[in-house]
Design an enzyme around this catalytic site. Sequence first.
Site, PDB file in Angstrom:
ATOM      1  N   ASP A   3       1.328  -6.532  -4.729  1.00  0.00           N
ATOM      2  CA  ASP A   3       0.432  -6.472  -3.578  1.00  0.00           C
ATOM      3  C   ASP A   3       0.851  -7.669  -2.743  1.00  0.00           C
ATOM      4  O   ASP A   3       0.886  -8.799  -3.249  1.00  0.00           O
ATOM      5  CB  ASP A   3      -1.019  -6.608  -4.053  1.00  0.00           C
ATOM      6  CG  ASP A   3      -2.012  -6.519  -2.905  1.00  0.00           C
ATOM      7  OD1 ASP A   3      -1.804  -7.219  -1.889  1.00  0.00           O
ATOM      8  OD2 ASP A   3      -2.978  -5.770  -3.024  1.00  0.00           O
ATOM      9  N   SER A   4       1.173  -7.467  -1.487  1.00  0.00           N
ATOM     10  CA  SER A   4       1.805  -8.560  -0.740  1.00  0.00           C
ATOM     11  C   SER A   4       0.871  -9.733  -0.489  1.00  0.00           C
ATOM     12  O   SER A   4       1.304 -10.783  -0.023  1.00  0.00           O
ATOM     13  CB  SER A   4       2.405  -8.056   0.570  1.00  0.00           C
ATOM     14  OG  SER A   4       1.441  -7.955   1.584  1.00  0.00           O
ATOM     15  N   SER A   5      -0.412  -9.601  -0.839  1.00  0.00           N
ATOM     16  CA  SER A   5      -1.272 -10.783  -0.772  1.00  0.00           C
ATOM     17  C   SER A   5      -0.839 -11.790  -1.843  1.00  0.00           C
ATOM     18  O   SER A   5      -1.241 -12.956  -1.795  1.00  0.00           O
ATOM     19  CB  SER A   5      -2.750 -10.401  -0.920  1.00  0.00           C
ATOM     20  OG  SER A   5      -2.929  -9.595  -2.053  1.00  0.00           O
ATOM     21  N   THR A  65       0.808  -1.220   0.000  1.00  0.00           N
ATOM     22  CA  THR A  65       0.000   0.000   0.000  1.00  0.00           C
ATOM     23  C   THR A  65       0.839   1.265   0.000  1.00  0.00           C
ATOM     24  O   THR A  65       0.481   2.248  -0.644  1.00  0.00           O
ATOM     25  CB  THR A  65      -0.929  -0.004   1.247  1.00  0.00           C
ATOM     26  OG1 THR A  65      -1.855  -1.076   1.091  1.00  0.00           O
ATOM     27  CG2 THR A  65      -1.690   1.289   1.390  1.00  0.00           C
ATOM     28  N   ASP A 107      -0.236  -7.078   4.369  1.00  0.00           N
ATOM     29  CA  ASP A 107      -0.943  -8.361   4.475  1.00  0.00           C
ATOM     30  C   ASP A 107      -0.019  -9.522   4.835  1.00  0.00           C
ATOM     31  O   ASP A 107      -0.398 -10.411   5.607  1.00  0.00           O
ATOM     32  CB  ASP A 107      -1.683  -8.675   3.160  1.00  0.00           C
ATOM     33  CG  ASP A 107      -2.886  -7.760   2.959  1.00  0.00           C
ATOM     34  OD1 ASP A 107      -3.352  -7.167   3.954  1.00  0.00           O
ATOM     35  OD2 ASP A 107      -3.352  -7.634   1.810  1.00  0.00           O
TER      36      ASP A 107
HETATM   37  N1  ASP Z   1      -2.894  -5.549   0.130  1.00  0.00           N
HETATM   38  C1  ASP Z   1      -1.867  -4.658   0.600  1.00  0.00           C
HETATM   39  C2  ASP Z   1      -0.559  -5.405   0.617  1.00  0.00           C
HETATM   40  O1  ASP Z   1      -0.354  -6.182   1.499  1.00  0.00           O
HETATM   41  C3  ASP Z   1      -2.209  -4.154   1.963  1.00  0.00           C
HETATM   42  C4  ASP Z   1      -1.204  -3.195   2.564  1.00  0.00           C
HETATM   43  O2  ASP Z   1      -0.092  -3.033   2.117  1.00  0.00           O
HETATM   44  O3  ASP Z   1      -1.564  -2.558   3.582  1.00  0.00           O
HETATM   45  O4  ASP Z   1       0.257  -5.228  -0.251  1.00  0.00           O
END
Ligand code: ASP
Length: 337
Positions: free
Chosen positions: A58-60, A13, A91
């Site tokens: 996106d770390s997901s 993010t 994430d």
């Molecule tokens: N979906 C995002 C990620 O993990 C969430 C974040 O960074 O807060 O990359």
Amino acid sequence: MSKKVLIIYTGGTIGMEPSDKGYVPSTGLQPLLEQQLSHSTRSTLPEYDLIELSCLIDSSNLQPRHWTEIGQLLLARWDDYQGFVVLHGTDTMAYTASMLSFMFLGCDKPIIVTGSQIPLSQARSDGVENLASALAFACYNNLHEVCLYFGGRLLRGNRASKVASDGFTAFDSPNYPWLGDVGIHLRLNSALLLPQTPFDFRVPEFESGKVLVLPAYPGMPGAALRPLVQAAGVEALVLQSYGVGNPPDADTEFMALLQDMADGNQLVLNISHCHTGHMAQGAYASGSALNDLGVISGNDMTLEAAIAKVNMALHLPLNREQQRNWLATPVCGERSE
Ligand code: ASP
């Protein structure tokens, strides 16, 4: 060695931009960082260089191969910087912080993993404070371990978990005290820090598909789990059992599965659903069944640390019994004895 800090930007993010489908990773963070770290703030911060992962995520979407890439970036530049900041999505930040701690055993410099809940490009971003404090901690020469900094808390990386989906204090380490905190001043609790140990850096070519996680829950379909455990390539299981380490031992299908894993020389590491406290595998007869099967007690390890440590154990040049012993022993503050 330069007095600079190296920032490794992996996505998340903190550097994202809005799109018609929601936030997406975006390259070219450097100008935004310079703009956001205002001139007066900037002059109190260390100089830094910034490099990016080959493909921001996106770390997901984090996969074990990304741990290899981050590790290689760090390893290649280890001697050139006084400390490191890894910008990462929230994430799976705690998984990467955990894995970095096992890759950089005995590190003599800080590696601080951070990110934000609101992108730097958006109003009210928490990214500026998180990054500024992470940069400051990355210069502490008495800090030689992997930490996660977020929302005023400096946590041991392999003790941290994401505990809030939308709060600024998104991370905590419920089973270990914070290593430091940030208010008007940056405070470090030196008594809690890891002692310096010999270098033992290792950045293996991690692969997906080797480790399975199974949370025990009422009504779990013991028999239906068999194909999962026996899938090609699966070498280890992280079992999340109840309380002090109790599995549903009256489920004969499930226990037969664990028996087969033991017979097949697969690793089984048992951790608890509970966020605080210690395990006592065998305090109840149900848990004794695990001891009989040679299941390793993970004691007070987080799920994130357990997954990372098992992935690393599989890459150590050790036989299975030695891998079991390594998993059962604290190596970088990730668990109690
Ligand atoms: N979906 C995002 C990620 O993990 C969430 C974040 O960074 O807060 O990359």
